[in-house]
Design a protein around this motif. Structure first.
Motif, PDB file in Angstrom:
ATOM      1  N   LEU A 197      -4.985  -4.080   3.518  1.00  0.00           N
ATOM      2  CA  LEU A 197      -5.009  -4.804   2.250  1.00  0.00           C
ATOM      3  C   LEU A 197      -6.373  -5.455   2.021  1.00  0.00           C
ATOM      4  O   LEU A 197      -6.949  -5.365   0.926  1.00  0.00           O
ATOM      5  N   ALA A 198      -6.908  -6.110   3.069  1.00  0.00           N
ATOM      6  CA  ALA A 198      -8.216  -6.760   2.935  1.00  0.00           C
ATOM      7  C   ALA A 198      -9.326  -5.734   2.698  1.00  0.00           C
ATOM      8  O   ALA A 198     -10.245  -5.974   1.898  1.00  0.00           O
ATOM      9  N   LEU A 199      -9.262  -4.597   3.364  1.00  0.00           N
ATOM     10  CA  LEU A 199     -10.268  -3.555   3.173  1.00  0.00           C
ATOM     11  C   LEU A 199     -10.203  -2.983   1.759  1.00  0.00           C
ATOM     12  O   LEU A 199     -11.237  -2.691   1.144  1.00  0.00           O
ATOM     13  N   ARG A 200      -8.997  -2.816   1.226  1.00  0.00           N
ATOM     14  CA  ARG A 200      -8.869  -2.304  -0.139  1.00  0.00           C
ATOM     15  C   ARG A 200      -9.438  -3.308  -1.143  1.00  0.00           C
ATOM     16  O   ARG A 200     -10.077  -2.920  -2.125  1.00  0.00           O
ATOM     17  N   HIS A 201      -9.241  -4.599  -0.910  1.00  0.00           N
ATOM     18  CA  HIS A 201      -9.831  -5.611  -1.793  1.00  0.00           C
ATOM     19  C   HIS A 201     -11.355  -5.541  -1.758  1.00  0.00           C
ATOM     20  O   HIS A 201     -12.014  -5.926  -2.734  1.00  0.00           O
ATOM     21  N   ALA A 202     -11.913  -5.047  -0.637  1.00  0.00           N
ATOM     22  CA  ALA A 202     -13.367  -4.891  -0.521  1.00  0.00           C
ATOM     23  C   ALA A 202     -13.837  -3.516  -1.007  1.00  0.00           C
ATOM     24  O   ALA A 202     -15.025  -3.220  -0.918  1.00  0.00           O
ATOM     25  N   GLY A 203     -12.918  -2.703  -1.509  1.00  0.00           N
ATOM     26  CA  GLY A 203     -13.295  -1.413  -2.064  1.00  0.00           C
ATOM     27  C   GLY A 203     -13.386  -0.273  -1.073  1.00  0.00           C
ATOM     28  O   GLY A 203     -13.970   0.776  -1.380  1.00  0.00           O
ATOM     29  N   VAL A 204     -12.815  -0.422   0.107  1.00  0.00           N
ATOM     30  CA  VAL A 204     -12.889   0.608   1.143  1.00  0.00           C
ATOM     31  C   VAL A 204     -11.706   1.566   1.001  1.00  0.00           C
ATOM     32  O   VAL A 204     -10.573   1.138   0.769  1.00  0.00           O
ATOM     33  N   ASP A 205     -11.968   2.861   1.153  1.00  0.00           N
ATOM     34  CA  ASP A 205     -10.883   3.844   1.212  1.00  0.00           C
ATOM     35  C   ASP A 205     -10.162   3.696   2.541  1.00  0.00           C
ATOM     36  O   ASP A 205     -10.792   3.735   3.610  1.00  0.00           O
ATOM     37  N   VAL A 206      -8.824   3.524   2.494  1.00  0.00           N
ATOM     38  CA  VAL A 206      -8.045   3.298   3.705  1.00  0.00           C
ATOM     39  C   VAL A 206      -6.807   4.181   3.689  1.00  0.00           C
ATOM     40  O   VAL A 206      -6.108   4.265   2.673  1.00  0.00           O
ATOM     41  N   ARG A 207      -6.568   4.800   4.821  1.00  0.00           N
ATOM     42  CA  ARG A 207      -5.322   5.548   5.031  1.00  0.00           C
ATOM     43  C   ARG A 207      -4.603   4.939   6.227  1.00  0.00           C
ATOM     44  O   ARG A 207      -5.185   4.782   7.299  1.00  0.00           O
ATOM     45  N   ILE A 208      -3.321   4.600   6.041  1.00  0.00           N
ATOM     46  CA  ILE A 208      -2.494   4.068   7.125  1.00  0.00           C
ATOM     47  C   ILE A 208      -1.430   5.097   7.470  1.00  0.00           C
ATOM     48  O   ILE A 208      -0.726   5.593   6.585  1.00  0.00           O
ATOM     49  N   LEU A 209      -1.323   5.406   8.752  1.00  0.00           N
ATOM     50  CA  LEU A 209      -0.309   6.331   9.262  1.00  0.00           C
ATOM     51  C   LEU A 209       0.732   5.510  10.020  1.00  0.00           C
ATOM     52  O   LEU A 209       0.409   4.868  11.019  1.00  0.00           O
ATOM     53  N   GLU A 210       1.963   5.535   9.542  1.00  0.00           N
ATOM     54  CA  GLU A 210       3.032   4.716  10.105  1.00  0.00           C
ATOM     55  C   GLU A 210       4.182   5.619  10.543  1.00  0.00           C
ATOM     56  O   GLU A 210       4.616   6.495   9.792  1.00  0.00           O
ATOM     57  N   ALA A 211       4.684   5.396  11.773  1.00  0.00           N
ATOM     58  CA  ALA A 211       5.752   6.239  12.304  1.00  0.00           C
ATOM     59  C   ALA A 211       7.087   5.969  11.631  1.00  0.00           C
ATOM     60  O   ALA A 211       7.922   6.870  11.516  1.00  0.00           O
ATOM     61  N   GLY A 212       7.325   4.751  11.170  1.00  0.00           N
ATOM     62  CA  GLY A 212       8.604   4.396  10.585  1.00  0.00           C
ATOM     63  C   GLY A 212       8.594   4.410   9.075  1.00  0.00           C
ATOM     64  O   GLY A 212       7.870   5.183   8.442  1.00  0.00           O
ATOM     65  N   ASP A 213       9.428   3.559   8.474  1.00  0.00           N
ATOM     66  CA  ASP A 213       9.535   3.466   7.020  1.00  0.00           C
ATOM     67  C   ASP A 213       9.797   2.001   6.666  1.00  0.00           C
ATOM     68  O   ASP A 213       9.942   1.157   7.532  1.00  0.00           O
ATOM     69  N   TYR A 214       9.875   1.718   5.365  1.00  0.00           N
ATOM     70  CA  TYR A 214      10.081   0.351   4.868  1.00  0.00           C
ATOM     71  C   TYR A 214      11.254   0.360   3.898  1.00  0.00           C
ATOM     72  O   TYR A 214      11.478   1.346   3.192  1.00  0.00           O
ATOM     73  N   PRO A 215      11.992  -0.767   3.802  1.00  0.00           N
ATOM     74  CA  PRO A 215      11.914  -1.954   4.669  1.00  0.00           C
ATOM     75  C   PRO A 215      12.613  -1.673   5.987  1.00  0.00           C
ATOM     76  O   PRO A 215      13.429  -0.749   6.094  1.00  0.00           O
ATOM     77  N   ARG A 216      12.310  -2.485   7.011  1.00  0.00           N
ATOM     78  CA  ARG A 216      12.943  -2.309   8.309  1.00  0.00           C
ATOM     79  C   ARG A 216      13.023  -3.649   9.028  1.00  0.00           C
ATOM     80  O   ARG A 216      12.210  -4.531   8.803  1.00  0.00           O
ATOM     81  N   HIS A 217      14.023  -3.773   9.866  1.00  0.00           N
ATOM     82  CA  HIS A 217      14.141  -4.962  10.704  1.00  0.00           C
ATOM     83  C   HIS A 217      13.348  -4.735  11.987  1.00  0.00           C
ATOM     84  O   HIS A 217      13.274  -3.615  12.491  1.00  0.00           O
ATOM     85  N   ARG A 218      12.750  -5.801  12.503  1.00  0.00           N
ATOM     86  CA  ARG A 218      11.990  -5.754  13.750  1.00  0.00           C
ATOM     87  C   ARG A 218      12.423  -6.905  14.648  1.00  0.00           C
ATOM     88  O   ARG A 218      12.785  -7.980  14.159  1.00  0.00           O
TER      89      ARG A 218
END
Length: 340
Positions: free
Chosen positions: A20-41
């Motif tokens: 989120l902070a990198l996107r506010h600074a204009g950086v291209d960001v890709r996040i790879l997540e094994a799970g899904d949302y929403p989820r309990h932890r």
């Protein structure tokens, strides 16, 4: 747009807040997540020791605006109330079910690429890849258990219960739910029904009164979750790998500082990563600088937590803590400062 993109493995608190902070600074960001949302932890679901400057730097203020502010704490040993205290600063309480989903939505609304259901070979460490993929599995005799309950009256904003080789925290979150989360030594002969596991653990470790309170409450059946293979050994960062949050190290959960460390590690790595995206530093130097910042920030609190952790799990040290508390000689403010 910056020339160099960032890839983040893991879409938990550290990965999403950094993205989120990198996107506010204009950086291209890709996040790879094994799970899904929403989820309990499995998580205490309250944040202590997080500076307002960190909240603002990571653009978290609107996401935490409705979080509960808790300051009162009640400590129990078995069914006996040991101590009441007031935290130096309010703890922010919001479930991971809500917070992770909010972070994911904010990140994608800013144009970030979030791919769920993705498994990544962690041995591959190309330039620009950040690891925020959670704890490293280890051989361990500890298990974490969590559930949300409603209609559960509390003795204070936060309750902490010490049992035989166990401790449990209760924290109100949104919509009237109370997060009940504990760390226990693994036991055998427990029922296969996952809804019965936490009550059985509570009774076996001497927290039967808490189990009775839980039995009388409304339970969110989707919130039952567990995590095993927990190791709280302090680890040094790999010299060729930038790891954040639990992927870097885990602090014992009694500190209430695990969520804060995830967010703080995102902020600490932000400036070195921005310098790399602008071509001001090569990747090995970026990792070295970021890891040094993380080590300086977390060294003292991790050492302090490692010393105190056994006192909350073993019967004799627990009795020492209880005696010190009753006599009014337990230095809670200095301990809080050392852990945060």
């Amino acid at each position: 747009m910056n020339a160099r993109p960032i890839g983040i493995v893991g879409g938990g608190l550290a990965g999403l807040s950094l993205g989120l902070a990198l996107r506010h600074a204009g950086v291209d960001v890709r996040i790879l997540e094994a799970g899904d949302y929403p989820r309990h932890r499995v998580c205490g679901e309250f944040i202590t020791g997080l500076a307002p400057s960190t909240i603002d730097r990571l653009h978290l203020r609107p996401l935490l605006a409705d979080a509960h502010r808790h300051r009162g704490v009640a400590w129990f040993q078995g069914a006996r109330l040991l101590r009441r205290e007031t935290l130096p600063a309010a703890a922010l309480a919001l479930s991971r079910h809500a917070l992770d989903a909010r972070l994911a939505a904010a990140f994608t609304e800013l144009g970030g690429e979030l791919l769920t259901g993705q498994r990544v070979d962690l041995r591959e460490r190309p330039a620009g890849r950040v690891f925020a993929c959670g704890r490293q599995r280890a051989r361990s005799s500890w298990v974490g258990l969590k559930v949300h309950a409603r209609g559960l009256a509390l003795a204070a904003n936060l309750e902490l219960h010490l049992g035989r080789e166990a401790y449990v925290g209760l924290c109100p979150v949104e919509d009237g739910w109370v997060n009940v989360c504990g760390l226990f030594r693994v036991q055998t002969g427990l029922p296969a029904d996952r809804t019965a596991v936490l009550p059985q653990y509570l009774r076996r470790c001497g927290l039967g009164a808490l189990a009775d309170r839980l039995a009388a409450a409304e339970i969110d059946p989707a919130s039952h979750c567990a995590v095993a293979g927990l190791s709280f050994a302090r680890t040094l960062p790999a010299p060729d790998r930038l790891a954040l949050g639990d992927a870097l190290t885990m602090i014992p959960p009694f500190t209430g500082n695990g969520m804060a460390i995830a967010l703080q590690s995102a902020e600490l790595s932000l400036d070195p990563l921005l310098a790399w995206t602008r071509g001001e530093r090569d990747w090995p130097a970026t990792v070295t600088v970021a890891n040094a910042r993380l080590q300086r920030a977390f060294r003292r609190r991790l050492r302090s937590a490692a010393v105190l952790h056994p006192f909350l799990l073993s019967p004799f040290p627990q009795r020492l803590l209880a005696t010190a508390s009753r006599c009014g000689v337990l230095p809670t403010r200095p301990l809080y400062a050392a852990l945060h």
